[in-house]
Every structure is written in structure tokens, then in C-alpha cells.
Enzyme design. Sequence first.
Site, PDB file in Angstrom:
ATOM      1  N   GLY A  46     -23.527 -15.412 -32.159  1.00 34.78           N
ATOM      2  CA  GLY A  46     -22.029 -15.848 -32.089  1.00 34.78           C
ATOM      3  C   GLY A  46     -21.513 -16.844 -33.126  1.00 34.78           C
ATOM      4  O   GLY A  46     -22.201 -18.275 -33.175  1.00 34.78           O
ATOM      5  N   ARG A  88     -28.518 -17.498 -41.502  1.00 31.50           N
ATOM      6  CA  ARG A  88     -27.604 -16.311 -41.138  1.00 31.50           C
ATOM      7  C   ARG A  88     -26.529 -16.512 -42.100  1.00 31.50           C
ATOM      8  O   ARG A  88     -25.629 -17.413 -42.073  1.00 31.50           O
ATOM      9  CB  ARG A  88     -27.007 -16.028 -39.862  1.00 31.50           C
ATOM     10  N   GLN A 195     -25.666  -6.658 -27.424  1.00 30.10           N
ATOM     11  CA  GLN A 195     -24.997  -8.028 -27.106  1.00 30.10           C
ATOM     12  C   GLN A 195     -23.883  -7.595 -25.894  1.00 30.10           C
ATOM     13  O   GLN A 195     -23.682  -8.489 -25.097  1.00 30.10           O
ATOM     14  CB  GLN A 195     -24.093  -8.628 -28.142  1.00 30.10           C
ATOM     15  N   ASP A 236     -16.701 -13.396 -37.436  1.00 27.27           N
ATOM     16  CA  ASP A 236     -17.714 -14.145 -37.842  1.00 27.27           C
ATOM     17  C   ASP A 236     -17.267 -14.844 -39.037  1.00 27.27           C
ATOM     18  O   ASP A 236     -17.416 -16.076 -39.509  1.00 27.27           O
ATOM     19  CB  ASP A 236     -18.789 -13.536 -38.371  1.00 27.27           C
TER      20      ASP A 236
HETATM   21  O1  MRU Z   1     -25.027 -11.104 -34.343  1.00 36.72           O
HETATM   22  P1  MRU Z   1     -24.239 -12.005 -33.322  1.00 36.72           P
HETATM   23  O2  MRU Z   1     -24.366 -11.684 -31.756  1.00 36.72           O
HETATM   24  O3  MRU Z   1     -24.195 -13.443 -33.643  1.00 36.72           O
HETATM   25  O4  MRU Z   1     -22.790 -11.625 -33.420  1.00 36.72           O
HETATM   26  C1  MRU Z   1     -21.622 -12.036 -32.853  1.00 36.72           C
HETATM   27  C2  MRU Z   1     -20.415 -11.644 -33.148  1.00 36.72           C
HETATM   28  O5  MRU Z   1     -20.379 -10.556 -33.860  1.00 36.72           O
HETATM   29  C3  MRU Z   1     -19.254 -12.050 -32.457  1.00 36.72           C
HETATM   30  O6  MRU Z   1     -18.338 -11.217 -32.366  1.00 36.72           O
HETATM   31  C4  MRU Z   1     -18.649 -13.205 -33.410  1.00 36.72           C
HETATM   32  O7  MRU Z   1     -19.475 -13.967 -33.658  1.00 36.72           O
HETATM   33  C5  MRU Z   1     -17.437 -13.988 -32.671  1.00 36.72           C
HETATM   34  S1  MRU Z   1     -18.017 -14.997 -31.790  1.00 36.72           S
HETATM   35  C6  MRU Z   1     -16.954 -15.575 -30.902  1.00 36.72           C
END
Ligand code: MRU
Length: 353
Positions: A46, A88, A195, A236
Amino acid sequence: MVKTIEWVHGRVRMLDQSKLPLKVSYVICKDYRKVAEGIKKLWIRGAPAIGIAAAMGAALGAQKIKAKNFDEFFKALQPVFKDILSTRPTAVNIEWANNRMKNLLTANKNLTVPQLKALLIKEAKEILKEDIEINKAIGKWGERFIKNGDVIITHCNAGALATGGYGTATGPIRMAVQRGKKIKVIADETRPVLQGARLTAWELMKDKIPVTLIPDNTAGALMQRGEINLAIVGTDRTARNGDVANKIGTYPLAVLCKEHGIPFYVAAPLSSIDFSIPSGKFIPIEERDSKEVTNVFSCRIAPHGVKARNIAFDVTPAKYITAIITEKGAFKPKDLYKLQKNNINLDKIRVKH
Ligand code: MRU
């Protein structure tokens, strides 16, 4: 509410989200490399949460540095920033956190090395605290777009688990519930890492917010039946023109919303807006190990040897987005760039509910 990450007695303690909802366990990181591993392996994930982890990781890395003065200390810290940044690529929050820590150090060159180390810990804790407040502010602005009886679809997890607490996309949802609105949430399961199924369903159920889980390919059918009337997702990285990178599957959801006349909101703390890039075309998109597609946990679900793609994020063009909800209010994607200016009257460009 669940604590995603904390600074405890000189260490970073993170909830291992890769094990949820089957097991609630924590990883204690004594070294910044463990924090970086946690980001890469999705123990913490996230955008805002990995920004906080990056800041805590830098503070942790700093403690082990032996340096006599600012210049030596700052130089020795660069590999720490670099290693954490390499984990990432899509969320801008890691870069944002690194820059915040670097700027803080350069503004305090006159301090001793022990003082600089203490300053980094203080700042990392502050970023965590601020993040929760930011999410509550997003909640306050976004709640106005939610009516009693609404059924809100969300994708991935942009909840308390993805942040310091409260959540970005779940901010308006939590605020609406707090203010007595009767609403329901539809959580996309969010293949391939699930998720939505593992995290959003878990955290909303824990907080007694009504949630129904659906496979990602069910959203269209529910919209056709008139069973969804709002969408709120996280981001993101959002480009200056309002294009939004979020978990893979967000773009088709936005297209479906447009087709069915359903408002599509993006909750975005200012820290996840990258004003340096003109459009979504410039957002680096993470591609992960194809094993996450061919296997569910350790169970193989596809034939051995099959090719698989695992693109972790997609870009939703600004034209599909009703408004972007930040801690400063909700704005049309086309007005987002104006937030960079200092003397702008925000009231003039805020989207009214
Ligand atoms: O791969 P992830 O689980 O890190 O992806 C997270 C997302 O796509 C969320 O929607 C994004 O980071 C916003 S979190 C407030």
C-alpha cells in the site's frame, strides 16, 4: 484499529500482511535490509504504508552508521535510501519519504551525528502520525459524496492496512459509517495477490463495516443489476494531469463505472501525487514474479511451463475519474496541477458534493 507499522524500542515492527487473514503475525526488523525485504515481499504494502516503512527503514539504517560529521553521515546513508527505493517502483511514496528525510538532514547540517540519528527517528514517527490525520481528512472530504444506503465498490486494499491507519479509500467509508450512514462495501477480490479478499474484507469485518466479497469479474454484472452506485479506490502514483496508477484491475473497473454512470472517486494523499510527471505514461509499472499468477499461496493452479504475466498496476486515464479526494478537498483531475501553487484559493476549485 490494526497497526500496520510501528517504531518500537529502536526497531521497526510490521504486521506481516502476506499471512493475513489466516495468521496475524509481526516481523521485527533490526536492520533496514529487513524493512526493504518486507516491502518487496509485500509483508507491508500500500503506497502510504511503504512510504512510512521507507522513512523508518532509513532511520533504522542511520543508527548503525559510524560517522564523525554530517558529510560522512549523509554519504553513508545514500545506499540505504537507494536499497529501499529499489524495492518497488510504482508508488511514489518511497521516493517522497526518502526526499523528506534527505531534506531534513540537509536543513540540519549543524547538528551532531547522534542528534541527526535521533532526528530521523522523530521524523519517521511523525510521518506515521501525520498519515493517520491525512486519511481522516480524506475521510472528511470524501464522506460528503456518500449517501445513506450507498453500495460502494473498492478494489485492492487502500484501507488501514495500506496506510498508517484509517485508510485512504476506506477513509470516506469509515467517516460515513461514523456519521451514521448505512452503507455497504463491495470488495473486489483483486487477483492475483488477493488484497481485497485477504485484507479489505478482513479489516472491514473487524471494524463491523458491512462488506461483500466478489471475484473481480463480477463487478459488471452487479452494475447491470443496479446493485452498485459508487466506486472509491486508492492510488500508488497520480500524474499531474490526474491519470492514476493503482492496482491492476482498477482501469477496467473505472471503464465499467463510466458505462453505467457510476461516479468513480480516487482517494489520494498529496504524497502520492507526482507533480513532476505530465501524464500516466511516465509512471513506472511494476511487473512481479509470474508465480503469483500460476500459484495461489503455495498451491499451483496452472499447468507447469505455462507463460504468465503479472503486471501489478494499471493506469486509469483522468477522463474516467469523477474526482480525486485529497486531504485538502476533492478536485477534478484537470485541476490537480493547481495544488502545486501556493497562493491558490482551493475553495474555487474544490468539487462540491
Ligand atoms: O501491491 P499493493 O498491495 O501494494 O497495491 C496497493 C494498491 O494498489 C493500493 O490501492 C494503493 O497503494 C493505495 S493504498 C492507500
